[in-house]
Scaffold this active site. Structure first.
Site, PDB file in Angstrom:
ATOM      1  CG  ASP A 128      -2.112   0.900   1.074  1.00 52.42           C
ATOM      2  OD1 ASP A 128      -1.956   1.993   0.496  1.00 52.42           O
ATOM      3  OD2 ASP A 128      -3.200   0.519   1.528  1.00 52.42           O
ATOM      4  CB  SER A 180      -6.346   2.139  -0.402  1.00 53.41           C
ATOM      5  OG  SER A 180      -5.095   2.705  -0.112  1.00 53.41           O
ATOM      6  CG  ASP A 239      -7.461   0.078   5.625  1.00 53.46           C
ATOM      7  OD1 ASP A 239      -8.295   0.976   5.364  1.00 53.46           O
ATOM      8  OD2 ASP A 239      -6.238   0.289   5.627  1.00 53.46           O
ATOM      9  CB  THR A 241      -5.768  -2.999   0.333  1.00 50.41           C
ATOM     10  OG1 THR A 241      -5.395  -1.668  -0.046  1.00 50.41           O
ATOM     11  CG2 THR A 241      -5.123  -3.987  -0.629  1.00 50.41           C
ATOM     12  CD  GLU A 378      -3.171  -3.455   2.588  1.00 51.27           C
ATOM     13  OE1 GLU A 378      -3.309  -2.270   2.255  1.00 51.27           O
ATOM     14  OE2 GLU A 378      -3.842  -4.011   3.483  1.00 51.27           O
ATOM     15  CG  ASP A 383      -1.434   4.449   2.668  1.00 46.68           C
ATOM     16  OD1 ASP A 383      -1.389   5.313   1.777  1.00 46.68           O
ATOM     17  OD2 ASP A 383      -2.321   4.437   3.562  1.00 46.68           O
ATOM     18  CG  ASP A 425      -2.786   0.728  -2.650  1.00 43.05           C
ATOM     19  OD1 ASP A 425      -1.601   1.140  -2.646  1.00 43.05           O
ATOM     20  OD2 ASP A 425      -3.477   0.695  -1.610  1.00 43.05           O
ATOM     21  CG  HIS A 426      -2.327   4.750  -3.282  1.00 36.84           C
ATOM     22  ND1 HIS A 426      -1.396   5.325  -2.441  1.00 36.84           N
ATOM     23  CD2 HIS A 426      -3.199   4.097  -2.468  1.00 36.84           C
ATOM     24  CE1 HIS A 426      -1.691   5.044  -1.191  1.00 36.84           C
ATOM     25  NE2 HIS A 426      -2.780   4.291  -1.173  1.00 36.84           N
ATOM     26  CG  HIS A 540      -3.166   8.246  -1.674  1.00 38.24           C
ATOM     27  ND1 HIS A 540      -4.344   7.549  -1.753  1.00 38.24           N
ATOM     28  CD2 HIS A 540      -2.658   7.955  -0.442  1.00 38.24           C
ATOM     29  CE1 HIS A 540      -4.551   6.868  -0.644  1.00 38.24           C
ATOM     30  NE2 HIS A 540      -3.543   7.111   0.175  1.00 38.24           N
TER      31      HIS A 540
END
Length: 582
Positions: A128, A180, A239, A241, A378, A383, A425-426, A540
């Site tokens: 993440d 996410s 969360d 993801t 994950e 993140d 994811d980002h 992000h």
């Protein structure tokens, strides 16, 4: 005459505004699917005045079974749940007539052809916030350059012996920027999804749980191929993801509903190893966030799960179904668990697993299924530490992830039908721009070295029991973020986590955030942010993401890819045909 023309123009304008009907179709025009992938058809007409007739055709034939609703006096909606299409190009046409005339719209969808399977198992790692710059920073820490000649001394496991590699771009259905929820959903479904939504299209109702759905790859491989499903995360378990691979909602904050969908939904993972017990325990239990008496720790065991709550219990667990909760909230950073071990970070949870422990146990459980498995792992806390600009905790969580990847690659060598993927994811705005002379203490700009004055960091002079370097060394990297609030930069890490900002104590329009005075007191450089005053942390970015592939089907991952392409490349590797039933 001029006055009459003016008044006539106003009347025509008013008529145009009054008749400004809008017609929306979901799935959206240009959506792609795999054969048999289920989706909900949703058609919404807004600003309707006295609806007279309507017609919906798919490939020239009337669509039967549409359910007509009216959410407000000036709207009309048609819904048809759980649809799927065969391979090829398909066209949906919608036409309706009201008092203002005829409105039409067309959506075209493409269902990709099935190919022969290459992989039986998929292990998908998602870091993440793991943009290219973040993974590179982890590489620089784990394998510093040789000070004798400037050559690299090693490589991350995720970046070595590649059989496929790509750069991945991100975007949302409703924004150029991503979160996410929608990005993980794009990986899970192959669709563009709204920010904060999980595997659903928009609709015009207030209920966040009734939106039109699109089926996930995890649901399809379980339904049509009989594979087992595993979800592992170091973040709290509901969360975005992990939730993207087992739930459907317009609001990622529907935590209770997401927890319930893990055990009642269309995926029901066979292995679920996560942080965050607060959404799985009854409302009367300390720390619970639920609004009811549901106790999934007890109820999951009635469904055949073995429940574990510590690393010791995890490593000893057997059975075919496994449910693990290892904290009341997020699992703390690797640094906090393995090196700092402060009471502030660990609290009552002193025996939490590492990500490689959970990955190994998940595979050992899932591989009992002769049909194979799909496992999503994950590293969720990368993140969550990049947001508050704590780059050391973020990077050491990447190193923890890399050890899990190393284990998975070793497994794949002896199980050559296993595809291993590592992506994100980002991204975040983290960047390595120099080195820092730690002997000069925190917050000294003159201690930053750039270009030839940077020299070489000394990471690795001391290592922990797992072989990872300690962050405390005489020369560290200088790392910064591009998207920041006002805060105080110390350059060095700290044993006790601190947020970069605190509330300014104001309410309403004056509410905002100030640099955390505890950080400023350490000796620091005050940095003026570039985000709005309402921002309390970093955000992000739209920076591209890495993708590393190993094993059968990895040839499907190369070059520049949109995030939705990852879904189709995984489906292609598996030979996924969701028209099959078991």
């Amino acid at each position: 005459m001029q006055v009459m023309k003016y008044l006539l123009g106003l009347a025509l304008l008013a008529s145009t505004v009054a008749s400004a009907a809008s017609l929306s179709i979901y799935p959206y025009d240009g959506a792609k699917f795999v054969p048999g992938q289920r989706f909900d058809l949703r058609i919404e007409a807004e600003n309707v005045q006295e609806l007279k007739d309507a017609a919906v055709t798919l490939d020239g034939r009337p669509v039967e079974g549409l359910v007509r609703t009216t959410s407000k006096p000036t709207s009309a909606e048609w819904t048809l749940r759980s649809q799927s299409l065969p391979t090829g190009l398909h066209e949906l046409k919608v036409r309706y007539t009201d008092a203002n005339g005829e409105v039409t719209k067309t959506a075209r969808w493409y269902v990709v052809p099935v190919v022969a399977p290459r992989a039986k198992n998929v292990i998908l790692f998602i870091g993440d916030g793991l943009g290219w710059n973040t993974v590179n920073a982890a590489r620089l820490v784990a394998h510093p350059y040789n000070p004798a000649n400037g050559n690299a001394t090693g490589q991350l496991a995720m970046m070595s012996d590649l059989s496929g590699m790509a750069t991945v771009t991100t975007s949302s259905y409703d924004s150029a920027m991503a979160d996410s929820a929608n990005t993980a959903s794009s990986i899970a479904t192959g669709q563009k999804i709204q920010v904060n939504a999980l595997n659903v299209y928009p609709d015009n109702t207030a209920d966040s749980l009734d939106n039109p759905r699109v089926e996930t790859i995890t649901a399809m491989v379980k339904r049509s191929m009989g594979k087992s499903i595993g979800i592992v995360s170091s973040a709290f378990g509901v969360d975005a993801t992990p939730a993207a691979f087992a739930s459907y909602t317009r609001r990622r904050g529907d935590y209770q509903a997401i927890a319930d969908q893990y055990f009642k939904g269309d995926v029901q993972p066979d292995v679920l190893l996560i942080g965050g017990s607060r959404d799985f325990i009854p409302s009367t239990a300390p720390g619970s966030r639920r609004k009811d008496a549901t106790d999934w720790i007890t109820d999951s065991q009635k469904q055949g799960y073995t429940f574990v709550s510590s690393r010791t219990e995890l490593n000893a667990a057997g059975g075919n179904k496994l449910f693990g909760l290892f904290n009341i909230d997020n699992i703390p950073s690797y640094l906090d668990r393995a090196q700092y071990q402060t009471p502030e970070a660990l609290g009552d949870f002193k025996d939490m697993p590492y990500l490689w422990d959970s990955t190994k146990k998940a595979v050992e459980t899932l591989e009992k299924n002769p049909n194979g498995f799909f496992l999503m792992v994950e590293a969720g806390m990368v993140d969550k530490y990049e947001h508050p600009l704590d780059w050391q905790r973020a990077i050491w969580d990447v190193l923890e992830l890399d050890k899990a990847v190393e284990w998975a690659k070793t497994y794949a060598k002896s199980h050559p039908d296993t595809l291993v993927l590592v992506t994100a994811d980002h991204a975040h705005s983290l960047s390595v721009y120099g080195t820092y002379d730690a002997a000069k203490g925190p917050g000294k700009r003159e201690a930053v070295g750039v270009y030839e004055a940077a020299g070489f960091p000394t990471y690795g002079d001391k290592r922990d029991a797992n072989g990872l370097p300690l962050p405390e060394t005489s020369r560290t990297y200088a790392v910064g973020f591009a998207a920041v609030p006002d805060y105080c930069e110390t350059y060095l890490g700290r044993r006790v986590f601190l947020d970069p900002t605190v509330s300014n104590g104001q309410t309403g329009a004056a509410a905002g955030f100030l640099p955390n005075p505890k950080l400023c007191q350490e000796g620091a450089v005050t940095r003026t942010g570039n985000l709005p005053p309402s921002a309390n942390q970093g955000v992000h970015t739209a920076d591209p993401l890495p993708l590393f592939a190993f094993g059968p089907g990895s040839e499907n991952f190369f070059g520049m890819m949109d995030q939705t392409d990852l879904f189709f490349s995984m489906a292609r590797a598996l030979g996924l045909d969701a028209t099959r039933t078991r």
